[in-house]
Design a protein around this motif. Structure first.
Motif, short mmCIF file in Angstrom:
data_model
loop_
_atom_site.label_atom_id
_atom_site.label_comp_id
_atom_site.label_asym_id
_atom_site.label_seq_id
_atom_site.Cartn_x
_atom_site.Cartn_y
_atom_site.Cartn_z
N PRO A 211 0.84 -1.21 0.00
CA PRO A 211 0.00 0.00 0.00
C PRO A 211 0.86 1.25 0.00
CG PRO A 211 -0.78 -1.60 1.61
CD PRO A 211 0.55 -2.10 1.13
N MET A 212 0.42 2.28 -0.70
CA MET A 212 1.24 3.48 -0.87
C MET A 212 0.38 4.73 -0.71
SD MET A 212 1.57 3.73 -5.03
CE MET A 212 1.87 5.49 -4.93
N VAL A 213 1.08 5.87 -0.68
CA VAL A 213 0.41 7.17 -0.62
C VAL A 213 0.91 8.03 -1.77
CG1 VAL A 213 -0.13 7.28 1.83
CG2 VAL A 213 2.16 7.86 1.06
N LYS A 214 0.15 9.08 -2.06
CA LYS A 214 0.45 9.98 -3.17
C LYS A 214 1.00 11.29 -2.63
CE LYS A 214 -0.65 11.13 -7.67
NZ LYS A 214 0.32 10.52 -8.56
N LEU A 215 2.01 11.84 -3.32
CA LEU A 215 2.59 13.11 -2.92
C LEU A 215 1.68 14.26 -3.37
CD1 LEU A 215 6.35 12.58 -3.85
CD2 LEU A 215 5.26 12.24 -1.64
N ALA A 216 1.58 15.28 -2.53
CA ALA A 216 0.78 16.46 -2.86
C ALA A 216 1.58 17.38 -3.78
CB ALA A 216 0.38 17.20 -1.59
N GLU A 314 13.86 13.17 -5.34
CA GLU A 314 14.58 11.93 -5.06
C GLU A 314 13.95 10.76 -5.81
OE1 GLU A 314 17.94 10.36 -3.59
OE2 GLU A 314 17.27 12.43 -3.43
N LEU A 315 12.63 10.72 -5.89
CA LEU A 315 11.97 9.65 -6.63
C LEU A 315 12.29 9.75 -8.12
CD1 LEU A 315 8.43 9.47 -4.97
CD2 LEU A 315 10.50 8.24 -4.37
N SER A 316 12.32 10.97 -8.63
CA SER A 316 12.60 11.15 -10.05
C SER A 316 14.02 10.70 -10.39
CB SER A 316 12.40 12.63 -10.42
OG SER A 316 12.72 12.85 -11.78
N LYS A 317 14.97 10.98 -9.52
CA LYS A 317 16.36 10.57 -9.78
C LYS A 317 16.49 9.05 -9.86
CE LYS A 317 18.46 14.55 -7.45
NZ LYS A 317 19.25 14.99 -6.27
N SER A 318 15.70 8.35 -9.07
CA SER A 318 15.79 6.89 -9.04
C SER A 318 14.77 6.22 -9.96
CB SER A 318 15.59 6.38 -7.61
OG SER A 318 16.60 6.90 -6.75
N GLY A 319 14.00 7.00 -10.73
CA GLY A 319 13.03 6.43 -11.65
C GLY A 319 11.84 5.79 -10.99
N VAL A 320 11.44 6.26 -9.82
CA VAL A 320 10.31 5.70 -9.09
C VAL A 320 9.06 6.50 -9.44
CG1 VAL A 320 9.36 5.16 -6.83
CG2 VAL A 320 11.83 4.98 -7.22
N LYS A 321 8.00 5.80 -9.86
CA LYS A 321 6.75 6.44 -10.20
C LYS A 321 5.80 6.40 -9.00
CE LYS A 321 6.99 5.46 -15.16
NZ LYS A 321 6.30 4.84 -16.33
N ASN A 322 5.24 7.56 -8.71
CA ASN A 322 4.35 7.68 -7.56
C ASN A 322 2.89 7.65 -8.02
OD1 ASN A 322 3.22 10.21 -5.38
ND2 ASN A 322 3.82 8.20 -4.67
N ASP A 323 2.50 6.54 -8.69
CA ASP A 323 1.14 6.39 -9.21
C ASP A 323 0.39 5.34 -8.38
OD1 ASP A 323 1.71 8.17 -11.28
OD2 ASP A 323 2.50 6.57 -12.56
#
Length: 584
Positions: A211-216, A314-323
């Motif tokens: 389970p995850m959360v979304k960034l504002a 930081e997520l963008s640098k590591s290629g992590v998608k926050n969807d």
């Protein structure tokens, strides 16, 4: 003139009256059927809740408890010598949250930083305490010794150049200290930034469907925004139960600040030690930042948050998608249906979540609540399918009734009798036909007036009854796997000091020979020494990270305890060795 009555006209009149009665009866039946088949939904009470409660329900499934086990040696930067041949071991505790369904977790950078902006100070304090217990330095000299190490020492592995050992474990939901197997997931550190660089760390566990959360959106974060901080407070260590859960702390964004060009938010949420790295959400459940640190020697209730823009970078640098994934959208749809009082819809969504993630504690919790409220309060959402079916059934019945009316009217027109050939002649009588031999005179049979028309009874289809809904039995999670017992590090004991005399390289005083330490009987507490002159030092940030030191031998001298962080310092010192708080 003789007037001759027409029986056919009377028959037509009676037929018209009967047909009108049939039409009125059909219309009345039509209206009654329409009223009876109009679907109505029973009123059901919706659950009462606060915006903070709903935001917590959205965020809590993604919150994780993080424990880091450390082992390192303090080495002098110039000489390369160890300050103590024995390493230092302890554990620190933080909070974090999942930002993807494939195992990426965000926490505070200082939680995994072995440097002086992270846990380095804890290593130095342990070495200074050993020197004091061994009699190498006095109580007043420990503060100077720590400053010396901050300037000239670093934390490394046992071999020069190696990094200190750092093992990171993450647990979701109800956590247990020291757990390294079962529900505990070992994590690797992908990257981290110290406090001065943004205080953000990215971890990775080998697990899917997390389970995850979304960034504002950081552009929508303003001063005065209501926020909710969630994490595992250090006070949980003081309770008798071995397990503990995250806590919620509400507040507002008090200000937007920068430190060295790095954006931070100031908040009134009363975060505490152990909540470092925990998510801070708005009331929509979107993450606006993480718990970072508090100002040194400050008693007012405000803290600093690392901004969501730093996390996004930081997520963008590591290629992590926050969807958000399907389990997250199903869970949120289930929550919305639950709070709207549509309990059957919410149960359906929670069942979909639990089919993918049986250990989803919040889906289990709210599913049970929905089942209970549906039994006691009803379910307005239950009518959604039945409303459609009832409406269609009613429409079909109305069409049948209309067809029956049309058929009756049509048949009525066909049944209308033809007028009889009865005439009247002027001054004469009705014409009589000549008699037929062997038979009575032919007379037209009297016109039999039809009885009032009674329509056939309308056979209405029975109202459609949906089969009773079979509610699924309350979800029972699979039996928990027995986890291995917590691995506890052996207590650290100071090695016996033997000749030749041990000297502390960074201290200018000559080496002090120390005889073998015999455990003396505890002396009476000495009178407090005169207060030492305050040594000016820059204020250090107070990190809400819970540091758990290994059990130590009882100190021969009395200690005084800091009201801010609760750690002990030698009696007579003016500032706390842990957080820099001045003693009263």
């Amino acid at each position: 003139m003789q007037v001759v009555s027409d029986p056919t006209a009377a028959a037509r009149r009676r037929h018209r009256v009967g047909r009108a009665r049939a039409i009125r009866f059909a219309l009345a039946t039509l209206l009654a059927a329409g009223a009876a088949l109009t679907p109505t939904a029973p009123a059901a009470a919706k659950p009462t809740f606060t915006p903070e409660e709903k935001a917590a329900a959205i965020v809590r499934p993604a919150v994780v408890y993080i424990e880091i086990q450390w082992e390192g040696w303090v080495r002098d930067k110039v000489s390369g010598k160890l300050w103590d041949e024995e390493g230092v071991s302890f554990a620190t505790r933080c909070s974090g949250f999942s930002v993807s369904n494939d195992g990426f977790i965000v926490t505070a950078g200082h939680c995994v930083d072995p440097g002086v902006e992270g846990v380095g100070l804890s290593f130095f304090e342990e070495i200074a305490d050993r020197y004091y217990r061994a009699g190498i330095v006095t109580q007043a000299e420990t503060e100077t010794l720590i400053k010396d190490m901050l300037a000239n020492a670093e934390v490394e592995g046992q071999t020069a150049g190696d990094a200190a050992t750092r093992k990171v474990f993450a647990q979701r939901g109800v956590a247990k200290s020291g757990l390294t197997s079962g529900e505990a997931m070992q994590a690797r550190v992908v990257s981290f930034h110290p406090v001065s660089g943004g205080d953000v760390a990215l971890l990775k566990v080998e697990k899917t469907n997390t389970p995850m959360v979304k960034l504002a959106d950081s552009s929508n974060i303003n001063v005065g925004t209501d926020v909710l901080a969630i994490g595992y407070p250090a006070s949980a260590d003081n309770i008798s139960d071995a397990t503990f859960e995250p806590s919620n702390k509400d507040g507002k964004i008090s200000n937007k600040r920068t430190e060295g060009g790095v954006p931070f938010y100031e908040t009134s949420a009363a975060t505490t030690q152990g909540m470092s790295g925990g998510p801070v959400a708005n009331l929509d459940g979107d993450i606006i930042g993480l718990v970072s640190h508090g100002p040194a020697a400050e008693k007012q209730a405000f803290n600093f948050l690392a901004a969501s823009s730093l996390i996004a970078e930081e997520l963008s640098k590591s290629g992590v998608k926050n969807d958000l994934g399907k389990i997250d959208t199903d869970y949120r749809d289930g929550l919305n249906a639950y709070y709207d009082g549509r309990y059957s819809d919410s149960i359906e969504k929670f069942d979909a979540v639990l089919a993918a993630v049986p250990s989803h504690a919040q889906a289990q919790e709210y599913r049970q609540k929905a089942v209970g409220l549906r039994e006691t309060e009803g379910d307005p959402g239950l009518g959604t399918g039945i409303l459609i079916i009832g409406g269609v059934g009613g429409l079909v019945l109305l069409i049948i009734i209309i067809v029956v009316i049309v058929v009756m009217v049509t048949k009525g027109k066909k049944r209308a009798p033809q007028p009889a050939m009865v005439g009247a002649y002027p001054g004469g009588s009705p014409v009589a036909y000549p008699p037929i031999s062997g038979a009575p005179p032919y007379l037209a049979p009297p016109v039999q007036s039809a009885p009032p028309y009674a329509p056939p009874p309308v056979q209405s289809a029975p109202p459609y009854l949906a089969p009773p809904l079979q509610s699924a039995p309350p979800y029972a999670p699979p039996p928990a796997q027995v986890s291995a017992p917590p691995i506890s590090a052996p207590p650290i004991s100071a090695p016996p000091v033997s000749a030749p005399p041990v000297s502390a390289p960074p201290i200018s005083a000559p080496p002090v020979p120390v005889p073998p330490v015999q455990p003396p009987p505890p002396p009476p507490p000495p009178p407090p020494p005169p207060p030492a002159a305050p040594v000016p030092q820059p204020p250090a940030p107070v990190f809400p990270t819970n540091v758990v030191a290994p059990p130590a031998a009882p100190a021969p001298a009395a200690l005084q305890y800091c009201a801010n962080c609760g750690n002990g310092s030698p009696a007579g010192t003016k500032f706390c060795a842990t957080c820099g708080q001045q003693f009263a």
